[in-house]
Design a protein around this motif. Structure first.
Motif, PDB file in Angstrom:
ATOM      1  N   ALA A  84       0.832  -1.207   0.000  1.00  0.00           N
ATOM      2  CA  ALA A  84       0.000   0.000   0.000  1.00  0.00           C
ATOM      3  C   ALA A  84       0.861   1.248   0.000  1.00  0.00           C
ATOM      4  O   ALA A  84       2.049   1.220   0.322  1.00  0.00           O
ATOM      5  N   SER A  85       0.229   2.355  -0.379  1.00  0.00           N
ATOM      6  CA  SER A  85       0.765   3.688  -0.118  1.00  0.00           C
ATOM      7  C   SER A  85       0.151   4.156   1.199  1.00  0.00           C
ATOM      8  O   SER A  85      -1.078   4.186   1.331  1.00  0.00           O
ATOM      9  N   VAL A  86       0.983   4.473   2.159  1.00  0.00           N
ATOM     10  CA  VAL A  86       0.505   4.855   3.492  1.00  0.00           C
ATOM     11  C   VAL A  86       0.993   6.251   3.843  1.00  0.00           C
ATOM     12  O   VAL A  86       2.154   6.594   3.566  1.00  0.00           O
ATOM     13  N   ARG A  87       0.112   7.026   4.425  1.00  0.00           N
ATOM     14  CA  ARG A  87       0.492   8.328   4.970  1.00  0.00           C
ATOM     15  C   ARG A  87       0.103   8.388   6.441  1.00  0.00           C
ATOM     16  O   ARG A  87      -0.956   7.887   6.831  1.00  0.00           O
ATOM     17  N   VAL A  88       0.966   9.018   7.222  1.00  0.00           N
ATOM     18  CA  VAL A  88       0.702   9.244   8.643  1.00  0.00           C
ATOM     19  C   VAL A  88       0.724  10.746   8.883  1.00  0.00           C
ATOM     20  O   VAL A  88       1.746  11.402   8.649  1.00  0.00           O
ATOM     21  N   TYR A  89      -0.411  11.286   9.324  1.00  0.00           N
ATOM     22  CA  TYR A  89      -0.551  12.711   9.592  1.00  0.00           C
ATOM     23  C   TYR A  89      -0.615  12.941  11.104  1.00  0.00           C
ATOM     24  O   TYR A  89      -1.240  12.159  11.821  1.00  0.00           O
ATOM     25  N   VAL A  90      -0.013  14.031  11.559  1.00  0.00           N
ATOM     26  CA  VAL A  90      -0.078  14.399  12.980  1.00  0.00           C
ATOM     27  C   VAL A  90      -0.619  15.828  13.070  1.00  0.00           C
ATOM     28  O   VAL A  90      -0.072  16.751  12.453  1.00  0.00           O
ATOM     29  N   TYR A  91      -1.700  15.982  13.857  1.00  0.00           N
ATOM     30  CA  TYR A  91      -2.404  17.248  13.991  1.00  0.00           C
ATOM     31  C   TYR A  91      -2.343  17.753  15.432  1.00  0.00           C
ATOM     32  O   TYR A  91      -1.911  17.015  16.324  1.00  0.00           O
ATOM     33  N   PRO A  92      -2.786  18.982  15.684  1.00  0.00           N
ATOM     34  CA  PRO A  92      -2.810  19.499  17.055  1.00  0.00           C
ATOM     35  C   PRO A  92      -3.518  18.540  18.003  1.00  0.00           C
ATOM     36  O   PRO A  92      -4.504  17.879  17.641  1.00  0.00           O
ATOM     37  N   GLY A  93      -3.008  18.485  19.231  1.00  0.00           N
ATOM     38  CA  GLY A  93      -3.524  17.522  20.186  1.00  0.00           C
ATOM     39  C   GLY A  93      -2.940  16.143  19.981  1.00  0.00           C
ATOM     40  O   GLY A  93      -3.350  15.172  20.608  1.00  0.00           O
ATOM     41  N   ILE A  94      -1.968  16.051  19.080  1.00  0.00           N
ATOM     42  CA  ILE A  94      -1.319  14.792  18.692  1.00  0.00           C
ATOM     43  C   ILE A  94      -2.384  13.797  18.230  1.00  0.00           C
ATOM     44  O   ILE A  94      -2.432  12.637  18.649  1.00  0.00           O
ATOM     45  N   ARG A  95      -3.272  14.299  17.389  1.00  0.00           N
ATOM     46  CA  ARG A  95      -4.231  13.425  16.724  1.00  0.00           C
ATOM     47  C   ARG A  95      -3.523  12.830  15.511  1.00  0.00           C
ATOM     48  O   ARG A  95      -3.035  13.565  14.638  1.00  0.00           O
ATOM     49  N   THR A  96      -3.466  11.522  15.443  1.00  0.00           N
ATOM     50  CA  THR A  96      -2.712  10.832  14.400  1.00  0.00           C
ATOM     51  C   THR A  96      -3.678  10.144  13.438  1.00  0.00           C
ATOM     52  O   THR A  96      -4.541   9.360  13.859  1.00  0.00           O
ATOM     53  N   VAL A  97      -3.531  10.451  12.170  1.00  0.00           N
ATOM     54  CA  VAL A  97      -4.395   9.908  11.125  1.00  0.00           C
ATOM     55  C   VAL A  97      -3.549   9.079  10.170  1.00  0.00           C
ATOM     56  O   VAL A  97      -2.494   9.536   9.718  1.00  0.00           O
ATOM     57  N   VAL A  98      -3.997   7.867   9.863  1.00  0.00           N
ATOM     58  CA  VAL A  98      -3.300   6.996   8.911  1.00  0.00           C
ATOM     59  C   VAL A  98      -4.217   6.766   7.711  1.00  0.00           C
ATOM     60  O   VAL A  98      -5.395   6.424   7.888  1.00  0.00           O
ATOM     61  N   THR A  99      -3.695   6.981   6.514  1.00  0.00           N
ATOM     62  CA  THR A  99      -4.458   6.691   5.307  1.00  0.00           C
ATOM     63  C   THR A  99      -3.777   5.558   4.547  1.00  0.00           C
ATOM     64  O   THR A  99      -2.549   5.452   4.537  1.00  0.00           O
ATOM     65  N   VAL A 100      -4.579   4.707   3.928  1.00  0.00           N
ATOM     66  CA  VAL A 100      -4.088   3.565   3.164  1.00  0.00           C
ATOM     67  C   VAL A 100      -4.682   3.640   1.766  1.00  0.00           C
ATOM     68  O   VAL A 100      -5.902   3.781   1.608  1.00  0.00           O
ATOM     69  N   ALA A 101      -3.816   3.573   0.752  1.00  0.00           N
ATOM     70  CA  ALA A 101      -4.262   3.656  -0.637  1.00  0.00           C
ATOM     71  C   ALA A 101      -3.493   2.644  -1.475  1.00  0.00           C
ATOM     72  O   ALA A 101      -2.601   1.943  -0.980  1.00  0.00           O
ATOM     73  N   ASP A 102      -3.826   2.587  -2.751  1.00  0.00           N
ATOM     74  CA  ASP A 102      -3.142   1.658  -3.653  1.00  0.00           C
ATOM     75  C   ASP A 102      -1.642   1.942  -3.671  1.00  0.00           C
ATOM     76  O   ASP A 102      -1.218   3.111  -3.612  1.00  0.00           O
ATOM     77  N   PRO A 103      -0.817   0.900  -3.772  1.00  0.00           N
ATOM     78  CA  PRO A 103       0.631   1.118  -3.837  1.00  0.00           C
ATOM     79  C   PRO A 103       1.029   1.804  -5.136  1.00  0.00           C
ATOM     80  O   PRO A 103       0.353   1.659  -6.160  1.00  0.00           O
ATOM     81  N   ALA A 104       2.106   2.568  -5.064  1.00  0.00           N
ATOM     82  CA  ALA A 104       2.655   3.178  -6.280  1.00  0.00           C
ATOM     83  C   ALA A 104       3.317   2.091  -7.124  1.00  0.00           C
ATOM     84  O   ALA A 104       3.773   1.076  -6.591  1.00  0.00           O
ATOM     85  N   PRO A 105       3.391   2.279  -8.436  1.00  0.00           N
ATOM     86  CA  PRO A 105       4.084   1.298  -9.277  1.00  0.00           C
ATOM     87  C   PRO A 105       5.541   1.161  -8.855  1.00  0.00           C
ATOM     88  O   PRO A 105       6.190   2.142  -8.498  1.00  0.00           O
ATOM     89  N   ASP A 106       6.053  -0.060  -8.886  1.00  0.00           N
ATOM     90  CA  ASP A 106       7.452  -0.281  -8.538  1.00  0.00           C
ATOM     91  C   ASP A 106       8.383  -0.008  -9.710  1.00  0.00           C
ATOM     92  O   ASP A 106       9.598   0.047  -9.536  1.00  0.00           O
ATOM     93  N   ALA A 107       7.831   0.178 -10.898  1.00  0.00           N
ATOM     94  CA  ALA A 107       8.640   0.438 -12.087  1.00  0.00           C
ATOM     95  C   ALA A 107       9.194   1.863 -12.046  1.00  0.00           C
ATOM     96  O   ALA A 107       8.634   2.746 -11.375  1.00  0.00           O
ATOM     97  N   PRO A 108      10.302   2.125 -12.737  1.00  0.00           N
ATOM     98  CA  PRO A 108      10.839   3.491 -12.811  1.00  0.00           C
ATOM     99  C   PRO A 108       9.797   4.474 -13.330  1.00  0.00           C
ATOM    100  O   PRO A 108       8.935   4.122 -14.150  1.00  0.00           O
ATOM    101  N   GLY A 109       9.869   5.692 -12.842  1.00  0.00           N
ATOM    102  CA  GLY A 109       8.922   6.704 -13.281  1.00  0.00           C
ATOM    103  C   GLY A 109       9.212   7.199 -14.687  1.00  0.00           C
ATOM    104  O   GLY A 109      10.335   7.105 -15.191  1.00  0.00           O
ATOM    105  N   ALA A 110       8.198   7.729 -15.337  1.00  0.00           N
ATOM    106  CA  ALA A 110       8.350   8.277 -16.676  1.00  0.00           C
ATOM    107  C   ALA A 110       9.208   9.539 -16.632  1.00  0.00           C
ATOM    108  O   ALA A 110       9.189  10.281 -15.636  1.00  0.00           O
ATOM    109  N   PRO A 111       9.983   9.807 -17.688  1.00  0.00           N
ATOM    110  CA  PRO A 111      10.788  11.038 -17.726  1.00  0.00           C
ATOM    111  C   PRO A 111       9.927  12.270 -17.508  1.00  0.00           C
ATOM    112  O   PRO A 111       8.786  12.331 -17.961  1.00  0.00           O
ATOM    113  N   GLN A 112      10.487  13.253 -16.806  1.00  0.00           N
ATOM    114  CA  GLN A 112       9.737  14.449 -16.450  1.00  0.00           C
ATOM    115  C   GLN A 112      10.342  15.704 -17.043  1.00  0.00           C
ATOM    116  O   GLN A 112      11.561  15.835 -17.150  1.00  0.00           O
TER     117      GLN A 112
END
Length: 253
Positions: A84-112
């Motif tokens: 998965a793609s996971v994010r951990v957010y920390v807000y005032p009051g030390i409220r911790t939010v975790v989000t779970v989404a589809d994993p990023a492709p493991d292949a090299p990224g396209a030229p930018q």
């Protein structure tokens, strides 16, 4: 910190937890973003250190790494995921939010292709919330036909991409700009594993580099243009970069 309002509605429906929602709406906080593969994360200790360090700076409190790991593993289990793609957010009051989404492709990224913008993030050493400026400039870059924005000073010193770190290849060393920026976890893992230096890089220096690439938690990708300056994709360099990152062992959550 502002006292949260006792009553909040969303599309006419009262929020179940007004205090929590008020914390999320402040726009004040920080986060980290990681890729999980089979319950393991490259640079997990760096992610946990980033979260604790930023929590201490913003809220004068420590953040228990063991608790963060438990929150992540719980969220992954509830989502039924090992990758998965996971994010951990920390807000005032030390409220911790975790989000779970589809994993990023493991292949090299396209030229930018990047375009430069006179903008540096405030408190760039923190992966903080409220990134309106970088999102605004990133979206403007894409509307103009580029893949992202590259942030510079008024004097042309390069710092970072809107959501990436950037590195240059001079034929001998990988050069990371030394201007104030967020040291991304992917950058932190690659820097000691490549022949790297940090030094000032300006727009005037660009024609002297042989190649460039960007990194973040989702991708490592070659850069083929910055404004009117073009770069060839150095396949040998990119193979070394991908090999260096691939050799990093994931840490168990």
């Amino acid at each position: 910190m502002t006292t949260p309002p006792p009553h909040i509605e969303i599309d006419g429906t009262p929020a179940a937890e007004p205090a929590l929602l008020a914390a999320l709406l402040t726009g004040f906080g920080h986060f980290t973003a990681m890729q999980v593969r089979d319950g393991r994360v490259k640079g997990l200790a760096l992610h946990l250190d980033r979260l604790d360090r930023s929590t201490r700076e913003l809220f004068d409190r420590e953040l228990d790494g063991k608790q963060v790991r438990e929150l992540i593993t719980g969220a992954l289990a509830n989502a039924g995921r090992r990758d998965a793609s996971v994010r951990v957010y920390v807000y005032p009051g030390i409220r911790t939010v975790v989000t779970v989404a589809d994993p990023a492709p493991d292949a090299p990224g396209a030229p930018q292709r990047l375009t430069t913008i006179d903008y540096w993030r405030p408190a760039p050493h923190i992966k903080h919330l409220g990134g309106f400026g970088q999102t605004y400039h990133g979206e403007a870059a894409r509307r103009a036909g580029f893949d992202d924005a590259l942030l510079t000073s008024p004097y042309g010193e390069i710092a970072e991409g809107a959501v990436t770190n950037i590195a240059f290849w001079d034929g001998t060393s990988v050069v990371w700009p030394s201007a104030p920026c967020l040291t991304g976890i992917t950058m932190a893992l690659l820097e000691p594993r490549l022949e790297s230096v940090r030094r000032p890089v300006t727009l005037a220096d660009l024609p002297g580099f042989r190649a460039a690439f960007v990194t973040n938690s989702r991708t490592i990708a070659p850069v083929t243009a910055i404004d009117e300056v073009t770069f060839a994709v150095d396949e040998e360099l990119m193979e070394r970069v991908f090999a260096a990152y691939g050799a990093v062992e994931g840490e168990t959550l």
